[in-house]
Write an enzyme that holds these catalytic residues in place. Structure first.
Site, PDB file in Angstrom:
ATOM      1  N   ILE A  56       0.839  -1.203   0.000  1.00  0.00           N
ATOM      2  CA  ILE A  56       0.000   0.000   0.000  1.00  0.00           C
ATOM      3  C   ILE A  56       0.875   1.254   0.000  1.00  0.00           C
ATOM      4  O   ILE A  56       0.621   2.199  -0.758  1.00  0.00           O
ATOM      5  CB  ILE A  56      -0.976  -0.018   1.207  1.00  0.00           C
ATOM      6  CG1 ILE A  56      -1.949  -1.197   1.070  1.00  0.00           C
ATOM      7  CG2 ILE A  56      -1.747   1.302   1.304  1.00  0.00           C
ATOM      8  CD1 ILE A  56      -2.835  -1.447   2.273  1.00  0.00           C
TER       9      ILE A  56
ATOM     10  N   ASP B   3      11.081   2.386   6.528  1.00  0.00           N
ATOM     11  CA  ASP B   3      10.614   1.001   6.673  1.00  0.00           C
ATOM     12  C   ASP B   3      11.759   0.225   7.304  1.00  0.00           C
ATOM     13  O   ASP B   3      12.928   0.629   7.164  1.00  0.00           O
ATOM     14  CB  ASP B   3      10.260   0.409   5.290  1.00  0.00           C
ATOM     15  CG  ASP B   3       9.402  -0.854   5.398  1.00  0.00           C
ATOM     16  OD1 ASP B   3       9.841  -1.830   6.036  1.00  0.00           O
ATOM     17  OD2 ASP B   3       8.294  -0.852   4.836  1.00  0.00           O
TER      18      ASP B   3
ATOM     19  N   THR C 149      -4.522   4.970   7.486  1.00  0.00           N
ATOM     20  CA  THR C 149      -5.458   4.000   6.899  1.00  0.00           C
ATOM     21  C   THR C 149      -5.019   2.584   7.255  1.00  0.00           C
ATOM     22  O   THR C 149      -5.483   1.625   6.641  1.00  0.00           O
ATOM     23  CB  THR C 149      -5.508   4.134   5.358  1.00  0.00           C
ATOM     24  OG1 THR C 149      -4.174   3.962   4.857  1.00  0.00           O
ATOM     25  CG2 THR C 149      -6.055   5.462   4.898  1.00  0.00           C
TER      26      THR C 149
ATOM     27  N   ARG D 128      -3.931   0.723  10.898  1.00  0.00           N
ATOM     28  CA  ARG D 128      -4.625   0.176  12.061  1.00  0.00           C
ATOM     29  C   ARG D 128      -4.678   1.267  13.122  1.00  0.00           C
ATOM     30  O   ARG D 128      -3.691   1.999  13.326  1.00  0.00           O
ATOM     31  CB  ARG D 128      -3.906  -1.060  12.626  1.00  0.00           C
ATOM     32  CG  ARG D 128      -4.085  -2.333  11.816  1.00  0.00           C
ATOM     33  CD  ARG D 128      -5.542  -2.859  11.867  1.00  0.00           C
ATOM     34  NE  ARG D 128      -5.724  -4.075  11.093  1.00  0.00           N
ATOM     35  CZ  ARG D 128      -6.144  -4.120   9.828  1.00  0.00           C
ATOM     36  NH1 ARG D 128      -6.420  -2.998   9.178  1.00  0.00           N
ATOM     37  NH2 ARG D 128      -6.302  -5.270   9.213  1.00  0.00           N
TER      38      ARG D 128
ATOM     39  N   GLU E  80     -12.154   0.970  17.368  1.00  0.00           N
ATOM     40  CA  GLU E  80     -13.185   0.847  16.340  1.00  0.00           C
ATOM     41  C   GLU E  80     -14.037  -0.416  16.468  1.00  0.00           C
ATOM     42  O   GLU E  80     -15.153  -0.466  15.958  1.00  0.00           O
ATOM     43  CB  GLU E  80     -12.560   0.909  14.935  1.00  0.00           C
ATOM     44  CG  GLU E  80     -11.737  -0.310  14.557  1.00  0.00           C
ATOM     45  CD  GLU E  80     -11.219  -0.233  13.123  1.00  0.00           C
ATOM     46  OE1 GLU E  80     -10.621   0.792  12.766  1.00  0.00           O
ATOM     47  OE2 GLU E  80     -11.406  -1.207  12.368  1.00  0.00           O
TER      48      GLU E  80
ATOM     49  N   HIS F 237     -13.314   2.702   8.265  1.00  0.00           N
ATOM     50  CA  HIS F 237     -12.567   1.542   7.744  1.00  0.00           C
ATOM     51  C   HIS F 237     -13.095   1.117   6.366  1.00  0.00           C
ATOM     52  O   HIS F 237     -13.505  -0.024   6.165  1.00  0.00           O
ATOM     53  CB  HIS F 237     -12.629   0.376   8.743  1.00  0.00           C
ATOM     54  CG  HIS F 237     -11.429  -0.523   8.642  1.00  0.00           C
ATOM     55  ND1 HIS F 237     -10.803  -1.081   9.731  1.00  0.00           N
ATOM     56  CD2 HIS F 237     -10.721  -0.970   7.569  1.00  0.00           C
ATOM     57  CE1 HIS F 237      -9.786  -1.812   9.334  1.00  0.00           C
ATOM     58  NE2 HIS F 237      -9.721  -1.762   8.025  1.00  0.00           N
TER      59      HIS F 237
HETATM   60  P1  NAD Z   1       2.722  -4.919   3.582  1.00  0.00           P
HETATM   61  O1  NAD Z   1       3.011  -6.098   4.446  1.00  0.00           O
HETATM   62  O2  NAD Z   1       2.844  -5.063   2.110  1.00  0.00           O
HETATM   63  O3  NAD Z   1       3.618  -3.683   4.036  1.00  0.00           O
HETATM   64  C1  NAD Z   1       3.818  -3.342   5.368  1.00  0.00           C
HETATM   65  C2  NAD Z   1       5.201  -2.692   5.457  1.00  0.00           C
HETATM   66  O4  NAD Z   1       5.380  -2.231   6.796  1.00  0.00           O
HETATM   67  C3  NAD Z   1       6.341  -3.674   5.164  1.00  0.00           C
HETATM   68  O5  NAD Z   1       7.186  -3.138   4.167  1.00  0.00           O
HETATM   69  C4  NAD Z   1       7.052  -3.815   6.508  1.00  0.00           C
HETATM   70  O6  NAD Z   1       8.444  -4.019   6.389  1.00  0.00           O
HETATM   71  C5  NAD Z   1       6.736  -2.468   7.132  1.00  0.00           C
HETATM   72  N1  NAD Z   1       6.936  -2.450   8.575  1.00  0.00           N
HETATM   73  C6  NAD Z   1       6.730  -3.431   9.481  1.00  0.00           C
HETATM   74  N2  NAD Z   1       7.089  -3.015  10.712  1.00  0.00           N
HETATM   75  C7  NAD Z   1       7.524  -1.740  10.567  1.00  0.00           C
HETATM   76  C8  NAD Z   1       8.045  -0.774  11.466  1.00  0.00           C
HETATM   77  N3  NAD Z   1       8.178  -1.045  12.771  1.00  0.00           N
HETATM   78  N4  NAD Z   1       8.391   0.431  10.978  1.00  0.00           N
HETATM   79  C9  NAD Z   1       8.269   0.713   9.651  1.00  0.00           C
HETATM   80  N5  NAD Z   1       7.792  -0.167   8.747  1.00  0.00           N
HETATM   81  C10 NAD Z   1       7.430  -1.373   9.207  1.00  0.00           C
HETATM   82  O7  NAD Z   1       1.243  -4.465   3.987  1.00  0.00           O
HETATM   83  P2  NAD Z   1       0.247  -3.576   3.125  1.00  0.00           P
HETATM   84  O8  NAD Z   1      -0.570  -4.463   2.246  1.00  0.00           O
HETATM   85  O9  NAD Z   1       0.976  -2.447   2.538  1.00  0.00           O
HETATM   86  O10 NAD Z   1      -0.739  -3.085   4.283  1.00  0.00           O
HETATM   87  C11 NAD Z   1      -0.324  -2.186   5.289  1.00  0.00           C
HETATM   88  C12 NAD Z   1      -1.389  -2.147   6.377  1.00  0.00           C
HETATM   89  O11 NAD Z   1      -2.578  -1.543   5.856  1.00  0.00           O
HETATM   90  C13 NAD Z   1      -1.873  -3.532   6.842  1.00  0.00           C
HETATM   91  O12 NAD Z   1      -1.050  -4.047   7.851  1.00  0.00           O
HETATM   92  C14 NAD Z   1      -3.252  -3.259   7.343  1.00  0.00           C
HETATM   93  O13 NAD Z   1      -3.173  -2.991   8.744  1.00  0.00           O
HETATM   94  C15 NAD Z   1      -3.684  -1.991   6.627  1.00  0.00           C
HETATM   95  N6  NAD Z   1      -4.838  -2.180   5.743  1.00  0.00           N
HETATM   96  C16 NAD Z   1      -5.906  -1.333   5.877  1.00  0.00           C
HETATM   97  C17 NAD Z   1      -7.004  -1.461   5.038  1.00  0.00           C
HETATM   98  C18 NAD Z   1      -8.182  -0.524   5.127  1.00  0.00           C
HETATM   99  O14 NAD Z   1      -9.261  -0.851   4.605  1.00  0.00           O
HETATM  100  N7  NAD Z   1      -8.054   0.637   5.740  1.00  0.00           N
HETATM  101  C19 NAD Z   1      -7.021  -2.475   4.075  1.00  0.00           C
HETATM  102  C20 NAD Z   1      -5.904  -3.309   3.945  1.00  0.00           C
HETATM  103  C21 NAD Z   1      -4.815  -3.154   4.784  1.00  0.00           C
END
Ligand code: NAD
Length: 328
Positions: A154, A173, A231, A233, A262, A294
């Site tokens: 994302i 990251d 967007t 958690r 939430e 959400h």
């Molecule tokens: P992803 O796993 O592809 O990417 C998450 C990134 O966060 C990774 O690159 C990881 O290395 C990094 N990360 C982990 N710990 C970290 C830290 N301490 N500091 C910095 N970076 C760190 O996940 P994604 O698909 O990009 O999704 C991200 C988040 O979006 C999900 O975990 C979920 O909580 C949330 N999400 C929200 C919705 C919504 O409807 N609002 C929908 C889908 C996902």
């Protein structure tokens, strides 16, 4: 094969029913999965859960007693599931890791633009034949610095949009993404990102290292008038610290699609109820805060992909097979 689906809404029924293969019988329930509702899954082969279902040890024990061996998450995040315990009890678990990163990324940018150009106010004004522009002043996204915290699927989709606007992009990251090597972005350390960004957008998962990463101390290091977008958690943000930051005008804009508490609020029409969450109500009272419930994932494209991948995961689990990308 029967699958009990918890926390379902009408749109889940529509998308899952239209993509359901022969041989799977879907049993839809509005109720969230928890210790009291687990019994609804009696006779099922698998349960299908969403972001605010509780899948802790107690619930897993109840599922195992009913001989249920698979938990299919119809979402990407899995902080609400005790994965290690479920696996130690011989269960398999699947999720939908990348149903549509663009859906959430576009929503994050929609929050940025709406807050910046005050579209929520402008919409109401014009409907009321009030064409006064005072109070609607925005800023150009072009050449503003946006800090992207988490450069996974994302975060990278957000970056592509921001580069199109001509933003300067700072990233942080724990792992640097090779996909960004040739793009005009700069990886930096977390304190630098916090201190130099005009907009900070959160795209990392909730875990011990990220819980309350936006807190009193990190807020104090940010630029005056910073915009924060979440967007990911709710618990990435210490909500009370953010409220103080808005009151002191340190935070100029806050866009949330997720909220710490939430679970007890979202995904239901509560317009006739008295909301007793004073923290949420205080957040709602600010003119520079925009909250959506959400809905980042909520596009036709994403719901289609969620239904397809979840049902395919359930079929694989029934055959004792696993897909390395979608099984936990
Ligand atoms: P992803 O796993 O592809 O990417 C998450 C990134 O966060 C990774 O690159 C990881 O290395 C990094 N990360 C982990 N710990 C970290 C830290 N301490 N500091 C910095 N970076 C760190 O996940 P994604 O698909 O990009 O999704 C991200 C988040 O979006 C999900 O975990 C979920 O909580 C949330 N999400 C929200 C919705 C919504 O409807 N609002 C929908 C889908 C996902």
């Amino acid at each position: 094969m029967k699958v009990t689906m918890f926390s379902t809404q009408d749109y889940d029924k529509t998308f899952f029913t239209s993509h359901c293969p022969d041989g799977i019988a879907l049993d839809f329930h509005d109720a969230k999965l928890n210790e009291h509702t687990a019994v609804l899954a009696k006779g099922a082969h698998a349960v299908c859960v969403f972001v605010n279902d509780t899948v802790d040890k107690a619930v897993i024990d109840l599922l195992i007693d009913m001989n249920i061996r698979h938990i299919a998450l119809r979402c990407a995040g899995y902080n609400n599931v005790d994965i290690d315990y479920a696996k130690s009890q011989g269960m398999s678990l699947s999720r939908v890791p990348a149903y549509s990163p663009e859906a959430v990324a576009e929503h994050a940018v929609a929050l940025m633009l709406s807050l910046n150009r005050k579209l929520h106010k402008a919409y109401n004004r014009v409907r009321d034949d009030n064409f006064d522009l005072n109070g609607l002043l925005g800023f150009n996204m072009y050449q503003r610095t946006v800090g992207v915290l988490g450069t996974g699927k994302i975060g990278r989709a957000v970056i592509d949009i921001l580069l199109g606007f001509g933003c300067e992009v700072l990233c942080y990251d724990i792992f640097e993404a090779s996909e960004l090597k040739d793009k005009a972005v700069t990886y930096t350390d977390l304190p630098t990102l916090m201190a130099q960004s005009d907009i900070i957008t959160l795209h990392c998962p909730l875990n011990e290292s990220t819980e309350h990463m936006i807190n009193e101390q990190s807020i104090s290091s940010m630029k005056d008038g910073v915009m924060i977008i979440n967007t990911s958690r709710g618990k990435l943000i210490d909500t009370k610290a953010v409220i103080s930051g808005i009151k002191s005008k340190k935070i100029g804009y806050l866009g949330l699609d997720v909220y710490e508490m939430e679970e007890d609020l979202f995904f239901k029409n509560r317009s006739n109820e008295i909301i007793d969450d004073d923290v949420f109500q205080r957040l709602q009272s600010f003119p520079n805060v925009m909250i959506t419930g959400h809905q980042g994932f909520f596009t036709e494209d994403a719901l289609t992909q969620i239904a397809r991948v979840t049902l395919s995961n359930i079929e694989l689990a029934a055959k004792d097979e696993q897909d390395a990308e979608t099984f936990l």
